[in-house]
Write a protein that holds these residues in place. Structure first.
Motif, short mmCIF file in Angstrom:
data_model
loop_
_atom_site.label_atom_id
_atom_site.label_comp_id
_atom_site.label_asym_id
_atom_site.label_seq_id
_atom_site.Cartn_x
_atom_site.Cartn_y
_atom_site.Cartn_z
N ASN A 56 92.26 44.99 -51.28
CA ASN A 56 93.68 44.68 -51.21
C ASN A 56 93.94 43.17 -51.21
N ALA A 57 92.89 42.39 -51.38
CA ALA A 57 93.03 40.93 -51.39
C ALA A 57 92.75 40.34 -52.76
N ASN A 58 92.46 41.20 -53.74
CA ASN A 58 92.05 40.72 -55.07
C ASN A 58 90.90 39.73 -54.95
N ALA A 59 89.95 40.10 -54.11
CA ALA A 59 88.81 39.22 -53.84
C ALA A 59 87.67 39.42 -54.84
N GLY A 60 87.83 40.36 -55.74
CA GLY A 60 86.75 40.64 -56.68
C GLY A 60 85.58 41.33 -56.01
N VAL A 61 85.88 42.39 -55.25
CA VAL A 61 84.84 43.08 -54.49
C VAL A 61 84.00 43.95 -55.41
N SER A 62 82.70 43.85 -55.23
CA SER A 62 81.78 44.66 -56.03
C SER A 62 80.47 44.78 -55.27
N GLY A 63 79.55 45.54 -55.84
CA GLY A 63 78.20 45.60 -55.28
C GLY A 63 77.30 44.65 -56.04
N ASP A 64 76.56 43.80 -55.32
CA ASP A 64 75.66 42.91 -56.06
C ASP A 64 74.52 43.74 -56.66
N ASN A 65 73.88 43.18 -57.65
CA ASN A 65 72.90 43.95 -58.42
C ASN A 65 71.54 44.04 -57.75
N ASN A 66 71.35 43.27 -56.70
CA ASN A 66 70.02 43.21 -56.12
C ASN A 66 69.85 44.13 -54.91
N ASP A 67 70.69 43.94 -53.91
CA ASP A 67 70.47 44.63 -52.63
C ASP A 67 71.58 45.61 -52.27
N GLY A 68 72.55 45.83 -53.14
CA GLY A 68 73.64 46.75 -52.83
C GLY A 68 74.59 46.21 -51.78
N ASN A 69 74.60 44.88 -51.60
CA ASN A 69 75.54 44.28 -50.66
C ASN A 69 76.97 44.42 -51.16
N ILE A 70 77.93 44.34 -50.26
CA ILE A 70 79.35 44.28 -50.62
C ILE A 70 79.66 42.81 -50.84
N GLN A 71 80.06 42.45 -52.05
CA GLN A 71 80.17 41.05 -52.44
C GLN A 71 81.59 40.72 -52.88
N VAL A 72 82.04 39.49 -52.56
CA VAL A 72 83.33 39.02 -53.04
C VAL A 72 83.10 37.89 -54.04
N THR A 73 83.86 37.92 -55.12
CA THR A 73 83.79 36.84 -56.10
C THR A 73 84.51 35.60 -55.58
N LYS A 74 85.67 35.83 -54.99
CA LYS A 74 86.52 34.75 -54.52
C LYS A 74 86.39 34.60 -53.01
N GLY A 75 86.00 33.42 -52.55
CA GLY A 75 85.85 33.19 -51.13
C GLY A 75 87.20 33.06 -50.43
N GLY A 76 87.17 33.16 -49.11
CA GLY A 76 88.40 33.00 -48.32
C GLY A 76 88.27 33.71 -46.98
N TYR A 77 89.39 33.71 -46.25
CA TYR A 77 89.47 34.42 -44.98
C TYR A 77 89.94 35.85 -45.25
N TYR A 78 89.16 36.82 -44.82
CA TYR A 78 89.50 38.20 -45.09
C TYR A 78 89.52 39.02 -43.80
N LEU A 79 90.48 39.95 -43.76
CA LEU A 79 90.51 40.96 -42.71
C LEU A 79 89.81 42.20 -43.24
N ILE A 80 88.70 42.56 -42.61
CA ILE A 80 87.98 43.77 -42.98
C ILE A 80 88.31 44.83 -41.94
#
Length: 380
Positions: A232-256
């Protein structure tokens, strides 16, 4: 907030003495205790079978808001029993509360509560396998206040089938580990009064990533089949290709925020990632209890959020905007250094938790917060 509401209430109650010749209107509201509160019987309730063993389903109810004399935020709790008399100690109140007249009760939570009540009243007996009748009513109260309590009428759901399988207990905390914590595990705070909901603000650099767990060291990631992620933040959330982490393309302060639901012997997770919004409220910003843009913390750099300068003396009150009642995601600085999230009912002041939890504000003071470290500083 109580002081503000009490002033409003006192003004509303005394106003008629100065306007005796005028009738109450929308411009002259008078608070009064409600005398009627209607819980509507669901359509086809007599014929519907509510199977509480079906994962992810809800029981839908609607009610009419109690008439307090003028519109006011109201909190609803659900009470259930097997005996329509609702005599003392023969019913149970669900942990989740609601702030809308359209109420969706998680089947898993209702099932767990009914099982608990059944085991108390029928010690040693198995939960019935056939559909049975249960009785439901609501308890309403003015949100954040100890006034306006009223019980609704009782309705009957005549065909409710409980699930006899053991259900996992919800975790006390959810956990995160990622680039924001040098991959050390940190807790997500429980949302006060809402079972199975958790939150934490993090600062992530561009490309920052993390994992989560129901316990420290569980290492659950983006590809977990039980996880739904909403960006909901347009942070570019995806799974990285290596370890399956939850990754954001755009940095910033986020409420999870995380909603965790127990479904039989497993969990389901819904994660929302939104822009982080943190506010000063109450006496130190002029006595307002709304979340105003001019009182939002701003970026100081290096992962630090800073408040506007306070304009008045009084206790500092702060909260995270999670789209729900502000007091559910309120926090303070214990000993003016450690971020402490609300985990108790507070009537008027953080001093009710202890003197170390209350910050005495003064004009010109600012608050700095480092959510990644879980710390803060009062700049006097």
């Amino acid at each position: 907030m109580n002081k503000f509401f009490n002033i409003l209430l006192l003004s509303a109650l005394t106003l008629p003495f100065f306007t005796a010749c005028e009738s109450d209107t929308d411009s002259n509201p008078v608070f009064h205790e409600a005398t009627e509160f209607v819980l509507n019987e669901p359509a086809y309730a007599a014929n519907n079978t509510y199977d509480l063993g079906i994962a992810g389903t809800t029981v839908q109810l609607t009610c009419n808001q109690p008439d307090y004399g003028f519109p006011v935020a109201t909190t609803y709790a659900v009470q259930v029993t097997f005996d329509e008399s609702f005599e003392e100690e023969n019913y149970i109140e669900l942990g989740s509360t609601f702030t809308n007249t359209h109420i969706a009760i998680e089947a898993a939570e209702l099932n767990s509560s009914l099982r608990e009540l059944w085991s108390t009243q029928h010690e040693g007996e198995d939960v019935p396998t056939e559909a049975i009748s249960i009785y439901v009513r609501l308890r309403a109260v003015v949100s954040g206040q100890n006034i306006g309590k009223i019980l609704s009428n009782t309705i009957c759901l005549s065909k409710v089938k409980m699930n006899n399988e053991e259900t996992l207990s919800l975790p006390e905390y959810m956990w995160l580990a990622g680039t924001m914590s040098d991959w050390s595990w940190v807790t997500m705070a429980p949302v006060y009064g809402l079972e199975g909901q958790y939150y934490r603000i993090v600062y992530l650099e561009d490309g920052g990533s993390f994992k989560f767990g129901t316990k420290e060291g569980e290492w659950l990631g983006y590809n977990d089949s039980r996880l739904t992620v909403n960006d909901n933040a347009n942070a570019g959330v995806s799974g990285d290709n290596n370890d399956g982490n939850i990754q954001v393309t755009k940095g910033g302060y986020y409420l999870i925020t995380m909603k965790t639901v127990a479904k039989g012997n497993d969990y389901a997770f819904t994660m929302n990632i939104a822009p982080a919004k943190v506010y000063i409220i109450g006496a130190c910003e002029g006595g307002n209890w709304a979340l105003l843009d001019e009182w939002m913390f701003t970026d100081k750099g290096n992962g630090i959020l800073v408040s506007p300068a306070l304009v008045a003396a009084g206790e500092v009150r702060m909260c995270v905007d999670a789209g729900i009642d502000w007091w559910r995601t309120e926090f303070t600085l214990k000993s003016e250094t450690e971020i402490h999230y609300r985990n108790m009912n507070i009537i008027d002041s953080w001093t009710e938790a202890g003197a170390d939890y209350s910050i005495a504000g003064a004009p010109g003071m600012v608050i700095e917060l480092n959510f990644n470290a879980g710390t803060g500083e009062v700049k006097k």
